[in-house]
Structures are given as structure tokens and as C-alpha cells.
Design a protein around this motif. Structure first.
Motif, short mmCIF file in Angstrom:
data_model
loop_
_atom_site.label_atom_id
_atom_site.label_comp_id
_atom_site.label_asym_id
_atom_site.label_seq_id
_atom_site.Cartn_x
_atom_site.Cartn_y
_atom_site.Cartn_z
N CYS A 204 3.91 0.84 0.63
CA CYS A 204 2.59 1.45 0.47
C CYS A 204 1.59 0.73 1.38
CB CYS A 204 2.16 1.34 -0.99
SG CYS A 204 0.45 1.75 -1.29
N CYS B 112 3.63 5.57 -4.22
CA CYS B 112 3.59 4.14 -4.47
C CYS B 112 4.08 3.87 -5.89
CB CYS B 112 2.17 3.63 -4.30
SG CYS B 112 2.00 1.89 -4.72
N CYS C 66 -2.30 1.15 -8.31
CA CYS C 66 -2.58 1.59 -6.93
C CYS C 66 -2.57 3.12 -6.87
CB CYS C 66 -1.55 0.99 -5.98
SG CYS C 66 -1.76 1.48 -4.26
ZN LIG Z 1 0.34 1.04 -3.48
#
Ligand SMILES: [Zn+2]
Length: 469
Positions: free
Chosen positions: A307, A323, A328
Motif C-alpha cells: 500500500c 490494503c 488505512c
Molecule cells: Zn494501507
């Protein structure tokens, strides 16, 4: 045959292996035992000892009497305990040498196994569809879903049995569950069972084939092996820092933890470059306890795509890469970073991904936004008094938490506010994505914190407020 009941019956086919393992364990501390010395320690004739070691088919074969089995087990348990203690005391030579984990996961074996029994029992009796099987060695059918926790418990049983020189019964769930109808002391005579007063406990009632009340009691409050592993890893890390001055230990702690959050997946070269700046004990701990080679299943052929935001592995689902860091993915759309040969990569282990990486993503996000506004930000000051503050002597101390339940979080902070209370202005910051996802999150957590000096606010509000400070 009466004497065949109890442990001896279980041991029969592996009697020799049992004796070999016991002899080795008793000789582990220093000089190796001969069979005659072993017999002398047990107070039996060397000739009798020989008959116990015979193949079961031999006409000379004799079953070890139950009392003798118990005596051997007690001696082995004592010897293992003595070895464990002397290991802990020889901590002086730990620097630069192989680090030994503190605490034995075997201590958690009874609770871990009881938790497995409760989960399986729940599936069978409440899941519907599954049926009991009244065969001899298959306990419940429909035992399909084995989770990570179940597999860890099974592996612990296998390890315990093999260490004792007994046949492995942890590899197959039905066989393991069938054993759980017998008293633990008969088939799992490890110290955590024998010393813990659990030798007579059956986890499954052989009659009605339900988990017993003891199983329920044992499983209650068991955090799971993941939690236990977490404690061990963190204890190892603190231990590795203990030789440093307080100031250095604080610095190394912050360096390692921020490195870990920025590098959930890392090339060997990059990892070694970072480790080179650390004292050897810390180096060894991080290399051996924190990172593991990237598991093959995630390697997607020969390369792995990371990522671009958080450097964790991306996986493919519904034709697109995502991801694998929840914090995130909750904030960003998918964005491909580097694609690297999987064989070069090391990945942060599971407890650290859960306890450091996931919350760390938001902690770092907040730290970076405050730094961009000219603040001096310290991450994890004084070895984690709080998640971040604004420099030594600063008033504001911040913990960032992402519990899915605001009530649970509020309750937890009321009871155990921790290092936050050492600050004049203690803040509890909630990630923006979580505040968007759960209705009235900040209001609800604030309601639970009434009367406490801790103030809850979103990450965006915290940045906004400190920008005018
Ligand atoms: Zn990420």
C-alpha cells in the motif's frame, strides 16, 4: 485389567517413548542419566525398568504401574521447573545472545483448550444443523470452522504430548475432543494441569457430551493466545531495553515503535539498516520477535504489492487490490505502492499488527498533522505514558483509541485512565473514520467519561483546536 486404567492405559503403546523423554528431561540440567541411574532415582529394579521399555508385543513387556507413572511425571515436572528458573536467572548473559521468551505459553494450555471446547460446543449445540456422533472416537460432527485460536490450542496440545513422549492427539479435532471427555491428568499431565489442580477435570461430559461447567469456568476471562502472545512480545521488548539508561531506553522505544508502524512490511535490507543503529539486545528482540518472513499465501506468485499509504500488504478481492490495514483502508481509497519480490520481505507479526500497527496509523496521522502546524510532537514518550504529547512539560497528553464500542471505551478509560492522568489536559482522540461510522461516538464516550477530566474529541477537532493554541 485393572492396572490398565488411567495414564498407563493411554501410555501403553508409547511407554518406551515416555520413558526416554522422561530420562532426557531429568538429565537435562547437567550429566545425562543412564537407565540404571534413572531406575535408582525411581526406586525400581533395573530389571523391571527393562521390561517397561520392551516393545508392547514382547512377552517380557510390563505396563508401568500407575503410581510409578505419577512419580515420573512429578519428577519431570520438578526438573522442568528447575530448568525454567535457572534460565530466568542467567539473564546477565542475555545481551548479544539468543533471547529467551519469558513466561511459558504452556501455562495457558488448560484455558486455551477449554476455550476451544466451549467454541466447538457452542457451534454444535447452538449453531443448528450439527449433530452429536455417538461413535467411539468421533465426538461431534459439524465441527467445521476451526479458527486461529483453535489451531493454536491444538498445536499446544500436540507440543505438550510430544514433549512428554506421548502420541500426538492434538492434530485431529475429533480425536482431541474425544480425549477431552477424560480427566486432563490422564492424558495431558503437564505442570499447568497437575500443579494447577486440574488433573481430575474433564472438559466435556462423557455422558451428555456437553462442555462441563469447569470448561466454562476455565475459558471465562481467557483473553486468547493472541493476547498472551502480545504480553510476551511486549515483555521481551521492555526486557531488551532494561540495560539502557532511562533516556536511551525511551528513545529506542519510540524509534522502534514508530519504525514498526511505518513498516508493517519491510525488505531485509531496510530492516537490517534500521537495526544497525540499535543495541544488540534490542536488535535481537526486534528481528526475532517482531518480524517474520512474509507468509507464502500472501506472496501472490513471486511479488507482493504494498500500500502506498501504509506499506502493508495489499490483497486482491473482487478483482481489485485492497490494503490490509483496517485503519488505512477506512480513510483512504486503495493506492498501489511498490511491488517487490516476496522472498525479500518480512512482515510484522500478528499481535503487533493488531496492537501497534492498527492504532499507530491514526497516531501517526495525528502526529504528522500537528507537526505540520509547527508543534513539537513526541510519540510514545517515556516508553508509552501516552500515545503522544507536545514536548516535555507540555500540558496536553493524547491517547488515541479506536474501540468499536464507545461505551466499552469510556468504561475502560474511567477504570484505567493510565498515563493520561499525568497530564494537565488529558485528551482521548477518536479517529475521524470511526466517528463518521458510529453514530454520536464522541457524545456517547463523553457521557461515559462524565466526572473524569479526560475529554474526548475527534482527530480533526483536536488538530483544529491545537492550531489555535
Ligand atoms: Zn494501507
Amino acid at each position: 485389567m485393572q492396572q490398565d486404567s488411567g495414564p498407563a492405559a493411554d501410555l501403553k503403546i508409547d511407554q518406551k517413548a515416555f520413558l526416554v523423554a522422561a530420562k532426557r528431561a531429568l538429565g537435562a540440567g547437567g550429566s545425562r542419566l543412564t537407565w540404571d541411574q534413572f531406575a535408582a532415582r525411581l526406586g525400581v529394579e533395573p530389571r523391571a525398568m527393562k521390561t517397561y521399555r520392551m516393545p508392547a508385543e514382547s512377552s517380557d513387556f510390563r505396563t508401568i504401574p500407575r503410581l510409578l507413572v505419577e512419580k515420573i511425571e512429578a519428577l519431570v515436572a520438578d526438573a522442568l521447573k528447575a530448568t525454567a528458573t535457572s534460565g530466568a536467572e542467567s539473564g546477565e548473559d542475555r545481551e548479544g545472545t539468543v533471547w529467551r521468551p519469558r513466561g511459558d505459553p504452556m501455562n495457558a494450555l488448560p484455558a486455551s483448550l477449554a476455550a476451544l471446547v466451549m467454541r466447538q460446543g457452542r457451534q454444535v449445540f447452538m449453531g443448528g444443523g450439527a449433530t452429536m456422533v455417538s461413535g467411539v472416537d468421533r465426538l461431534w460432527s459439524g465441527v467445521a470452522g476451526l479458527g486461529d485460536e483453535d489451531r493454536r490450542a491444538m498445536a499446544l496440545v500436540s507440543r505438550a504430548r510430544l514433549t512428554l513422549g506421548l502420541r500426538d492427539v492434538g492434530a485431529e479435532i475429533h480425536e482431541l475432543l474425544a480425549h477431552c471427555t477424560k480427566p486432563l491428568g490422564e492424558w495431558l499431565p503437564v505442570p499447568s494441569v497437575t500443579d494447577g489442580g486440574l488433573a481430575t477435570v474433564c472438559l466435556i461430559d462423557a455422558e451428555d457430551r456437553m462442555p462441563t461447567l469447569e470448561a466454562e469456568e476455565l475459558a471465562r476471562g481467557f483473553a486468547g493466545m493472541t493476547g498472551l502472545l502480545e504480553e510476551q512480545v511486549f515483555a521481551a521488548f521492555q526486557d531488551s531495553l532494561s540495560k539502557q539508561s532511562a533516556k536511551d531506553a525511551d528513545d529506542y522505544y519510540t524509534q522502534v515503535r514508530t519504525f514498526v508502524v511505518r513498516n508493517p512490511v519491510v525488505t531485509r535490507k531496510h530492516l537490517l539498516k534500521f537495526l544497525a543503529g540499535l543495541p544488540s539486545a534490542v536488535w535481537v528482540c526486534v528481528e526475532q520477535q517482531f518480524y517474520e518472513p512474509l507468509p507464502g499465501a500472501l506472496a501472490a506468485g513471486e511479488t507482493t504489492t504494498l500500500c502506498s499509504h501504509c506499506n502493508n500488504v495489499m490483497t486482491r478481492s473482487r478483482g481489485a487490490l485492497h490494503c490490509t490495514t483496517a485503519a488505512c483502508a477506512a480513510e483512504h481509497g486503495a493506492s498501489r505502492g511498490l511491488t517487490l519480490p516476496a522472498a525479500d520481505l518480512f512482515r510484522l507479526n500478528r499481535p503487533l499488527r493488531k496492537y501497534w500497527l492498527e492504532p499507530g496509523i491514526d497516531e501517526l496521522r495525528l502526529a504528522e498533522r500537528l507537526a505540520a502546524r509547527g508543534h513539537t510532537v513526541r510519540m510514545y514518550p517515556n516508553r508509552d505514558t501516552v500515545d503522544l504529547d507536545l514536548g516535555e512539560g507540555g500540558k496536553v497528553g493524547i491517547d488515541l483509541k479506536a474501540y468499536s464500542s464507545p461505551e466499552l471505551l469510556g468504561e475502560r478509560l474511567r477504570r484505567r485512565p493510565g498515563g493520561l492522568m499525568t497530564y494537565k489536559t488529558p485528551w482521548l482522540v477518536i479517529p475521524d473514520w470511526l466517528a463518521r461510522r458510529v453514530p454520536n461516538y464522541v457524545d456517547r464516550v463523553s457521557a461515559c467519561l462524565e466526572g473524569s477530566p479526560i475529554r474526548a474529541l475527534t482527530l480533526a477537532d483536536a488538530v483544529e483546536e491545537l492550531s489555535h493554541a
